[in-house]
Write a protein that holds these residues in place. Structure first.
Motif, mmCIF file in Angstrom:
data_model
loop_
_atom_site.group_PDB
_atom_site.id
_atom_site.type_symbol
_atom_site.label_atom_id
_atom_site.label_comp_id
_atom_site.label_asym_id
_atom_site.label_seq_id
_atom_site.Cartn_x
_atom_site.Cartn_y
_atom_site.Cartn_z
ATOM 1 N N GLU A 3 1.534 4.199 1.389
ATOM 2 C CA GLU A 3 1.155 4.953 2.582
ATOM 3 C C GLU A 3 2.346 5.747 3.076
ATOM 4 N N ARG B 200 3.756 1.139 10.126
ATOM 5 C CA ARG B 200 3.092 1.366 8.834
ATOM 6 C C ARG B 200 4.148 1.443 7.736
ATOM 7 N N ARG C 5 0.860 -1.191 0.000
ATOM 8 C CA ARG C 5 0.000 0.000 0.000
ATOM 9 C C ARG C 5 0.890 1.233 0.000
HETATM 10 MG MG MG Z 1 -5.026 1.709 6.301
#
Ligand code: MG
Ligand code: ATP
Length: 421
Positions: free
Chosen positions: A113, A119, A111
């Motif tokens: 991000e 993350r 992803r």
């Molecule tokens: Mg998310």
């Protein structure tokens, strides 16, 4: 120097034992609940995620790694596992198998991000999917898998948050009420939420911006707008969790804002690991299989982020000592001894013993230093005279004791280093 892409990470040999430990714990625990592993491609047709994750989600709108191949077809590196599993079940004709279908996966996901602790752009998920069971017992069973894995990893500082977002019968009225509430606060919402207002007002409840969260606190709650069937489902789930001894709290901010998500949603949250505190997220998606071209079939599942599990284990002090030390290190002096060592070591390894010998031609002193560094429990020095006599001295590195052993008797050697023969 070429560097790894931003938001990705290398897992170095000191860290892989912990990853393997978590992976094994997850696999073994899921197996106790009857789950079998499924493996699907790393990339899929982009449309699969547009439909299976949802066009209005952040994942699809902002976070996907999408590319066209040489024949101009659009593909996407999987941002999650659920859509691929549903596709595979439909494509392989498994929807008519004995129900429920229980699958787990261990995958890397992608992803786009903003990288930060917990993350990353390539990350790892363990997830389970159950299809064909509509009863609240299935929700409790699924939550049970996640709960057991988290407990088996020694993560204690964690809480289970559950909510119900209703079903296609009760959600439209709730959605309208939610829309009217946020419409009255439209000017204050962040830009993303302004557009969510028209496409998917439920997602506003999921917004991490402080202002939207604050407005969200006063919003109507889905749990107060459930039809009798959904309310009953929630009550049953709570009864099961109580019976199973799993503690939970009702958290009305947990949502999955897509039409095919129904009823139960849940998260395991560990506040000790900072802002990215959700170690596991899941829910029921009774409309997903149909949305992807399969039969109407209820589904439920969750996914947990491995990096966040690691952070939680570190925060709870539950990282086990997973070091692996050689049982025996053989220090040969000269070519003939090195050759002899290779034979002994290969016989030991074939019996499941972790043994090593010198491959780089170090001096004896350097070899002993190396053996010490590896943490070897025993060492054996072999030179020409040892080969000739067939006897050598086995040193116990932990107790500084030693004994003579017969180089040609592997069973005796194994016994001497603590194995049962
Ligand atoms: Mg998310
Ligand atoms: P978040 O709100 O933290 O972005 P999400 O709702 O996007 O999470 P899911 O799609 O439900 O996450 O994924 C399940 C789990 O996968 C999350 O609870 C989290 O543990 C992990 N996860 C999701 N995105 C990332 C990421 N970019 N890096 C590391 N782990 C992630």
């Amino acid at each position: 120097m070429i560097q790894k892409p931003r938001g990705t990470f290398d897992i170095m040999p000191e860290e892989t034992p912990l990853w393997q430990y978590i992976e094994a714990t997850a696999r073994n625990t899921a197996a106790l609940y009857g789950y079998k592993e499924i493996r699907t491609p790393t990339f899929e047709a982009t449309e699969l995620f547009q439909r299976g994750v949802g066009d209005t989600t952040d994942v699809v709108q902002k976070e996907m790694y999408t590319f066209t191949d040489r024949e101009n077809r659009s593909f996407t590196l999987r941002p999650e596992g659920t859509a691929s599993v549903a596709r595979a079940l439909i494509e392989n004709g498994r929807c008519s198998d004995t129900l429920p279908l229980k699958l787990y996966y261990m995958i890397n996901c992608f992803r786009y991000e903003k990288p930060q602790a917990g993350r990353s752009r390539e990350f790892y998920q363990f997830g389970v999917e159950m299809y064909g069971a509509a009863d609240a017992a299935a929700d409790a069973d699924t939550i049970g898998v996640a709960n057991s894995i988290i407990r088996n990893l020694g993560i204690t500082d964690v809480s289970l948050h559950i909510n119900s977002i209703g079903c296609p019968n009760c959600r439209p009225a709730y959605r309208l009420e939610l829309y009217n509430y946020f419409k009255a606060h439209e000017d204050e919402l962040c830009d993303t939420c302004k557009s969510r207002l028209e496409t998917n007002p439920l997602r506003i409840l999921d917004c991490k911006s402080p202002i939207c969260s604050k407005i969200g606190e006063g919003a109507p709650k889905s749990i107060d707008h459930l039809c009798p069937e959904c309310a009953d489902h929630m009550d049953k789930l709570k009864n099961h969790l109580d019976e199973m001894g799993i503690e939970y709290e009702i958290d009305t901010n947990i949502v999955r804002g897509l039409d095919y998500y129904t009823r139960t949603v849940f998260e395991f949250i560990c506040t000790a690991i900072g802002a990215q505190s959700t170690v596991c997220g899941g829910g029921r998606y009774d409309g997903l299989m149909k949305e992807l071209g399969g039969p109407q079939m209820p589904g439920i599942g969750f996914a947990m982020g491995i990096t966040r599990l690691i952070l939680a284990m570190k925060a709870c002090g539950s990282v086990p000592d997973t070091c692996n030390f050689p049982s025996l290190y053989i220090a040969p002096m000269g070519k003939a001894a090195q050759c002899k060592a290779s034979g002994i070591v290969s016989k030991l390894r074939s019996k499941g013993v972790y043994a090593e010998y010198d491959l780089v031609g170090r001096s004896l002193k350097a070899q002993m230093k190396y053996a010490d560094k590896t943490g070897a429990f025993f060492t054996l020095i072999i030179g020409d005279s040892e080969i000739e006599s067939g006897k050598a001295i086995l040193k116990n590195m932990k107790e500084s004791s030693q004994q003579e052993i017969d180089l040609n008797d592997i069973n005796a050697l194994m016994k001497a280093i603590g194995y049962e023969v």
